[in-house]
Structure formats: C-alpha cells, structure tokens
Scaffold this active site. Structure first.
Site, mmCIF file in Angstrom:
data_model
loop_
_atom_site.group_PDB
_atom_site.id
_atom_site.type_symbol
_atom_site.label_atom_id
_atom_site.label_comp_id
_atom_site.label_asym_id
_atom_site.label_seq_id
_atom_site.Cartn_x
_atom_site.Cartn_y
_atom_site.Cartn_z
ATOM 1 N N ILE A 178 -24.578 12.986 10.296
ATOM 2 C CA ILE A 178 -25.381 11.782 10.052
ATOM 3 C C ILE A 178 -26.465 11.591 11.115
ATOM 4 C CG2 ILE A 178 -23.597 10.605 8.713
ATOM 5 C CD1 ILE A 178 -22.860 9.027 11.228
ATOM 6 N N PRO A 179 -27.497 10.821 10.795
ATOM 7 C CA PRO A 179 -28.640 10.638 11.692
ATOM 8 C C PRO A 179 -28.515 9.380 12.554
ATOM 9 C CG PRO A 179 -29.186 9.742 9.567
ATOM 10 C CD PRO A 179 -27.753 10.174 9.481
ATOM 11 N N TRP A 180 -29.595 9.073 13.261
ATOM 12 C CA TRP A 180 -29.567 8.015 14.258
ATOM 13 C C TRP A 180 -30.178 6.708 13.792
ATOM 14 C CZ3 TRP A 180 -34.758 7.413 14.459
ATOM 15 C CH2 TRP A 180 -35.550 8.556 14.294
ATOM 16 N N LYS A 204 -19.880 14.147 12.254
ATOM 17 C CA LYS A 204 -20.639 14.222 13.508
ATOM 18 C C LYS A 204 -21.772 13.203 13.508
ATOM 19 C CE LYS A 204 -24.148 16.591 14.944
ATOM 20 N NZ LYS A 204 -24.775 15.571 15.824
ATOM 21 N N PRO A 205 -21.705 12.218 14.433
ATOM 22 C CA PRO A 205 -22.835 11.290 14.556
ATOM 23 C C PRO A 205 -23.996 11.963 15.286
ATOM 24 C CG PRO A 205 -21.126 10.739 16.160
ATOM 25 C CD PRO A 205 -20.609 11.910 15.362
ATOM 26 N N GLU A 207 -26.827 12.625 18.188
ATOM 27 C CA GLU A 207 -26.620 12.687 19.642
ATOM 28 C C GLU A 207 -27.160 11.465 20.381
ATOM 29 O OE1 GLU A 207 -27.968 14.822 17.589
ATOM 30 O OE2 GLU A 207 -29.542 16.057 18.500
ATOM 31 N N SER A 257 -33.321 15.223 8.741
ATOM 32 C CA SER A 257 -34.655 15.757 8.467
ATOM 33 C C SER A 257 -34.624 16.804 7.353
ATOM 34 C CB SER A 257 -35.238 16.373 9.740
ATOM 35 O OG SER A 257 -34.420 17.434 10.163
ATOM 36 N N THR A 258 -35.737 16.931 6.673
ATOM 37 C CA THR A 258 -35.870 17.940 5.618
ATOM 38 C C THR A 258 -35.717 19.338 6.222
ATOM 39 O OG1 THR A 258 -37.223 16.488 4.291
ATOM 40 C CG2 THR A 258 -37.466 18.834 3.857
ATOM 41 N N GLU A 259 -36.218 19.482 7.449
ATOM 42 C CA GLU A 259 -36.149 20.782 8.134
ATOM 43 C C GLU A 259 -34.695 21.246 8.284
ATOM 44 O OE1 GLU A 259 -37.844 20.285 11.965
ATOM 45 O OE2 GLU A 259 -37.335 22.334 12.572
ATOM 46 N N GLU A 278 -29.478 14.197 1.971
ATOM 47 C CA GLU A 278 -30.371 13.033 1.866
ATOM 48 C C GLU A 278 -31.381 13.181 2.986
ATOM 49 O OE1 GLU A 278 -32.185 10.034 2.579
ATOM 50 O OE2 GLU A 278 -30.351 8.904 3.039
ATOM 51 N N CYS A 312 -35.593 6.368 5.984
ATOM 52 C CA CYS A 312 -36.075 7.450 5.124
ATOM 53 C C CYS A 312 -36.786 6.897 3.895
ATOM 54 C CB CYS A 312 -34.927 8.353 4.724
ATOM 55 S SG CYS A 312 -33.489 7.415 4.210
ATOM 56 N N GLU A 409 -43.891 12.560 6.793
ATOM 57 C CA GLU A 409 -43.038 11.471 7.251
ATOM 58 C C GLU A 409 -43.280 11.223 8.741
ATOM 59 O OE1 GLU A 409 -38.686 12.121 7.410
ATOM 60 O OE2 GLU A 409 -38.541 10.196 6.377
HETATM 61 P P1 NAI Z 1 -32.262 15.950 12.580
HETATM 62 O O1 NAI Z 1 -32.287 16.325 11.150
HETATM 63 O O2 NAI Z 1 -32.404 17.031 13.600
HETATM 64 O O3 NAI Z 1 -30.893 15.165 12.918
HETATM 65 C C1 NAI Z 1 -29.986 14.640 11.978
HETATM 66 C C2 NAI Z 1 -28.578 15.102 12.284
HETATM 67 O O4 NAI Z 1 -28.480 16.501 12.081
HETATM 68 C C3 NAI Z 1 -28.137 14.866 13.732
HETATM 69 O O5 NAI Z 1 -26.767 14.496 13.738
HETATM 70 C C4 NAI Z 1 -28.324 16.232 14.370
HETATM 71 O O6 NAI Z 1 -27.491 16.447 15.487
HETATM 72 C C5 NAI Z 1 -27.925 17.143 13.229
HETATM 73 N N1 NAI Z 1 -28.450 18.509 13.307
HETATM 74 C C6 NAI Z 1 -29.564 18.960 13.946
HETATM 75 N N2 NAI Z 1 -29.718 20.286 13.762
HETATM 76 C C7 NAI Z 1 -28.689 20.688 12.979
HETATM 77 C C8 NAI Z 1 -28.289 21.945 12.420
HETATM 78 N N3 NAI Z 1 -29.004 23.055 12.626
HETATM 79 N N4 NAI Z 1 -27.181 21.991 11.645
HETATM 80 C C9 NAI Z 1 -26.458 20.876 11.404
HETATM 81 N N5 NAI Z 1 -26.774 19.680 11.915
HETATM 82 C C10 NAI Z 1 -27.874 19.571 12.680
HETATM 83 O O7 NAI Z 1 -33.380 14.853 12.804
HETATM 84 P P2 NAI Z 1 -34.182 14.508 14.159
HETATM 85 O O8 NAI Z 1 -34.654 15.742 14.843
HETATM 86 O O9 NAI Z 1 -33.352 13.587 14.952
HETATM 87 O O10 NAI Z 1 -35.442 13.735 13.550
HETATM 88 C C11 NAI Z 1 -36.580 14.457 13.126
HETATM 89 C C12 NAI Z 1 -37.225 13.823 11.934
HETATM 90 O O11 NAI Z 1 -36.327 13.843 10.833
HETATM 91 C C13 NAI Z 1 -37.579 12.356 12.090
HETATM 92 O O12 NAI Z 1 -38.805 12.204 12.725
HETATM 93 C C14 NAI Z 1 -37.594 11.901 10.668
HETATM 94 O O13 NAI Z 1 -38.829 12.198 10.098
HETATM 95 C C15 NAI Z 1 -36.520 12.736 9.997
HETATM 96 N N6 NAI Z 1 -35.234 12.010 9.859
HETATM 97 C C16 NAI Z 1 -34.868 11.553 8.627
HETATM 98 C C17 NAI Z 1 -33.717 10.818 8.485
HETATM 99 C C18 NAI Z 1 -33.296 10.273 7.166
HETATM 100 O O14 NAI Z 1 -32.668 9.222 7.138
HETATM 101 N N7 NAI Z 1 -33.555 10.943 6.076
HETATM 102 C C19 NAI Z 1 -32.868 10.491 9.624
HETATM 103 C C20 NAI Z 1 -33.290 11.085 10.867
HETATM 104 C C21 NAI Z 1 -34.448 11.792 10.955
#
Ligand code: NAI
Ligand code: MG
Length: 502
Positions: A178-180, A204-205, A207, A257-259, A278, A312, A409
C-alpha cells in the site's frame, strides 16, 4: 550626445502570486498529541507477535511537517518475508480457512469497533506520520477505514447470497502493498475483504507512513485474531518486491505508482498469482455552463486540494465551458487565497504537509515544466512554514491538452485548467489520457450526466460532487490506472474462486 543606458526591462514571468489577506488569521487550534502513543522502535508483526528483523536494520519515519523523527521501524528482508508467508500459510490451512464464516465475521467486527474506539489516536498518528490535515484523518480516513471493516464483516457469512448458486472459496495468502497517501484506509481496503473471504494476509505499508499500520497490528493483536492471519512487514521497495516474488503468495493487491504496477505485472507474469492494481490517475473535472457555479468551484477545490492532491483520483484537470471560464477562474483564484496551508495537526488547516521531500521535489519539477510550457501559474500568496515540506495551492491556466501538466500525474496541490465548447469536444479531451480512474461532471441537466458517464472512460464518475467514498461502492480504473475493483460486492471478487454448485 549623451548615451542613456536603457533600463533592463523587468523579466517577464508567467507566475502570478495572489495577495494573502492576513487580517483573517485564525488562532491556532492544535489537536492534542497526547492522545497518541508512538513507540521509539517497532519490530515486524509476524505470526501474532513482534519479531526482530533478520537483518537487524531499522529506518526512520519522520513527521513531514517538522522533519522530526517520530520513530524507527524494522526493515524486513527476504528471510522475514519467508517467515511471514509461512505464518500466513499455516494460519490459512490450519485455522482461518476452516473457521465458520460467522466466526471470522466476529473478528472483523471486533477490529472495526476497536478502530472506532481508538479513532482519535489513529487520526493523530496518521497526521503526524503522513502530513495530512487532522480534520481529514479525523473526519475521513479513520471513520472510512472502520466502515470498511464493518461492511466486509457483514459479508463474511453471506457469500452464498453475494454469489447465488455458486461456491466462493478463498485463494490462500494475499500479499498486499500500500502507498502513503491514505495509509490506514488503504490497509482497511486491503485487509477487510481478504479476511472476510477467508484469506490470510502479508501487508506492507509505505516506508514514509508505516505507523498507523503498526497501530492496526496492535489492534489486531488485542482483538485476538489467530496468529498469522495478518502479518505486517515494514520496509521499502525491496521488501515489497520480496512479497511480490514469493512463491507462497497467491494474490497481489497493490496501490501505488503506475511504474511499480508495471514492474509487478512483469514479475508475476507466467505465475498463478492473481492481481489487482490500483495505480495513478489524472481525473477530469468538467463544468458545464448550466452548472451551479459556486458549488462546482467548491467541488473542484475539494477535488484537487484535498489531502494536498496526494490522491490517485484527484481532480487535477479542470475542463470548464468557455462561456463561464473567466468567471470560474476568478472564483478559483479567490478561493485558493483563503485556503490555510500549515501545521497539519491544527484543526483550521486546509492543506497540510507534502508527504516527503522526494514528493515535494516532484511537484516543484512539474511547476517548472508548466511554466516552461507556457502556461500561466497562479499560486496563493500564503506564507509557508519554514520547516517541513509545504507547497502553495497552485492553478495553471492557458494549459494545452498535450502539455505534460495536463497529461502526467503530479500528485500535489496543482490544478491545470483547460476550456471546451461542446460535449463531444470535452469527452474527447477528457478521455485523451493514459489514465482512467475517475472523473467529475457538473451540470444541471440529468440527461447530460447520463451521456457523460456513459462515454467517459473512467472507473468512477461523480456527478455534482467529487471524492465521495463509501465502502459499498466499487472503485478502480481503466487503462494505466490499473485493473480490478476494491469496495462493494465487486471488492470480494479478487479474493475468491467461484465454482458452480452442483
Ligand atoms: P511507489 O509505487 O514506489 O510506492 C507504493 C508502494 O509500493 C510503497 O509501499 C513502496 O514501498 C512499494 N514499492 C516500491 N517499489 C516496489 C517494487 N519494486 N515492488 C513492490 N513494491 C514496491 O510510489 P512512490 O514512489 O512513493 O510515488 C511515486 C508516484 O506514484 C507519486 O508521485 C504518484 O504519482 C504515484 N502514486 C500513486 C498512488 C495511488 O494512490 N495510486 C499512491 C502513491 C504514489
Ligand atoms: Mg512519516
């Protein structure tokens, strides 16, 4: 002839700072922090107990409004993930799967009630750890999280009514990342339907915001949930990847993130793991000339500045019909000038802290891109606290459909305003996005609402309102916003196998 040096023309800038009226300052009204117990250090919650991380590593979580350290939490590595998945598997096979559904439901109800009992503490911790205004964590995040547990507790022993003539069976162990932006609420969205359908969980929440998930672990322990049914691992991307790649995981639920969503899809390709993703969004909020303008302006403001735009489904693109554009833009500028940016723990605050330095840098990058692309930028003139990560509410006008601030975004308090003339034009423009999570329509005409909702490629379309959530409504995206639905009856589907009853 005397040569007079020409005075250098003032540098042309497309940034306009609005004037902040300081005569209307409110007296500070901080929520008491004494309601919250935050330990100095947290271990991993595995098999119903707190276990030291195998790698002996911890990392800090800070308050983004002050940059002060709040606590340090364990960094889970592969060995810890192994332990958590084994605990979840044992709990699934030996206890949870076999337990009568109505007994499982009682545990989930108990967790819901305990969240309500500890609502104030959870709200304060959420605000300290993540930077969102206390008003939001108190009035939205925590009650909505409790409601999700209540809602899914109710389904636990009624799956035969949810899926008539079919047998619903659990998948096994769910890995949930999940995200932050809504830390406790996202934990609830993930855990509640998984438990109600008989699955066990490794969660996993994010970081930067682990503390409410760890508080939830304490609640789960106090609720006497059988050990191993919910395990909580803290850590960053690597910990997340170790969950995704673990062969003992049957289903991945991810919000972020989409990435990273794409990475996860690649990682699980060719395995039997089910997934729901999501991901990001770039929601279009559309105001027609027949809309109630003040209500629409308020809805747009709420849609993008709620939770600092860390949403999001934030309404980050505004399409306003040309005939009313001037009027709407004027009202938006006036309104952002009255928004209070500052200490999230203060009950008057409208816009709290940006979640992390990294996210603030991303937002600044996009502000520069917007200016370079030729859009006109208006930011509120409000003062910003000297410490912490803050950003003024910002509006871009004169934005081109193809510009990056209208396509990508930003995840911050930044609104891109575009105009349109006809229904067909705005549908074309609104759908011209790699994302498709949500949208909003503001009009007085019911027929227009139906036309728009039918033709818009977005998972949720709000009409004359925005950012409304209810546990009984499904939520999820089209295109790069991901797939699968959370919430409602639909939210049970990703956690079950359905077979026809003979
Ligand atoms: P992120 O996608 O890296 O983080 C979300 C979760 O995924 C965190 O718990 C992180 O530790 C985990 N994560 C990171 N890399 C991973 C991997 N390779 N495998 C499994 N889990 C992994 O997002 P980040 O870097 O914090 O934010 C970047 C952008 O993503 C933001 O600027 C925003 O545009 C978007 N975002 C979208 C969200 C949504 O609600 N759809 C929530 C958070 C970010
Ligand atoms: Mg934090």
């Amino acid at each position: 002839m005397a040569v007079t040096k020409k005075k250098a023309a003032p540098k042309k800038s497309n940034t306009v700072k609005l004037k902040f009226d300081t005569s209307w300052n409110y007296a500070p009204a901080p929520e008491s922090k004494s309601a919250a117990t935050i330990h100095k250090q947290y271990d991993l919650f595995i098999n119903g107990e707190w276990q030291k991380p195998s790698g002996k590593k911890y990392f800090d979580t800070i308050n983004p409004a002050t940059e002060e350290k709040l606590s340090e939490v364990a960094m889970a590595n592969e060995a810890d993930t192994n332990k958590a998945v084994t605990a979840a598997r044992n709990a699934y096979e030996k206890v949870w799967k076999k337990m009568p559904a109505k007994e499982r439901g009682k545990y989930i109800f108990r967790i819901a009630r305990m969240i309500q009992e500890k609502a104030r503490e959870l709200a304060v911790i959420e605000t300290l750890d993540g930077g969102k205004p206390i008003r939001e964590s108190r009035d939205f995040d925590v009650p909505t999280a409790a409601n999700h547990f209540f809602y899914y507790a109710g389904w636990a022993d009624k799956l035969e009514y949810a899926f008539p003539n079919r047998q619903a069976s659990p998948l096994g162990v769910a890995g949930q990342i999940i995200p932050w932006n809504f830390p406790l609420l996202m934990a609830a969205w993930k855990i509640a339907p998984a438990l109600a359908t008989g699955n066990t969980v490794v969660l996993k929440p994010a970081e930067t915001t682990p503390l409410t998930a760890l508080k939830l672990a304490e609640i789960i322990q106090e609720a006497d949930l059988p050990p191993g049914v919910v395990n909580i691992l803290t850590g960053a991307g690597e910990t997340g990847a170790s969950i995704v790649n673990h062969p003992g995981i049957d289903k991945i639920a991810f919000t972020g993130s989409t990435e990273v969503g794409k990475l996860i899809q690649r990682a699980i390709a060719g395995t039997n793991k089910k997934a729901t993703l999501e991901l990001g969004g770039k929601a279009a909020n559309i105001i027609f000339e027949d809309a109630p303008i003040d209500q629409a302006v308020e809805g747009v403001i709420n849609g993008i500045f709620f939770n600092q735009g860390h949403v999001c489904c934030a309404g980050s693109r505004l399409y306003v019909q040309e005939s009313i554009a001037k009027q709407v833009i004027r009202k938006l500028k006036d309104r952002i000038e009255t928004l209070i940016v500052g200490d999230p723990i203060d009950k008057n605050t409208d816009i709290g802290a940006i979640n992390s330095k990294q996210q603030l840098d991303t937002i600044h990058k996009y502000l520069n891109i917007g200016k370079k692309e030729g859009a006109e930028m208006y930011e509120s003139s409000c003062p910003l606290p000297r410490k912490g990560y803050f950003c003024r509410p910002t509006i871009f006008t004169n934005v081109a459909q193809s510009s990056r601030i209208a396509q990508e975004e930003i995840f911050g308090p930044v609104l891109a305003v575009l105009t349109f003339r006809t229904d067909d034009e705005v549908i074309e423009k609104a759908n011209n996005s790699p994302y498709g999570l949500s949208a909003g329509v503001w009009t007085d005409k019911g027929s227009k609402i139906f036309n728009m909702t039918k033709r818009m490629r977005a998972g949720v379309v709000w009409a004359n309102t925005f950012n409304k959530f209810d546990p009984s409504s499904p939520f999820g995206g089209y295109k790069e916003s991901g797939f699968g639905r959370e919430g409602g009856l639909h939210g049970l589907m990703p956690y079950i196998h359905l077979t026809h009853q003979s």
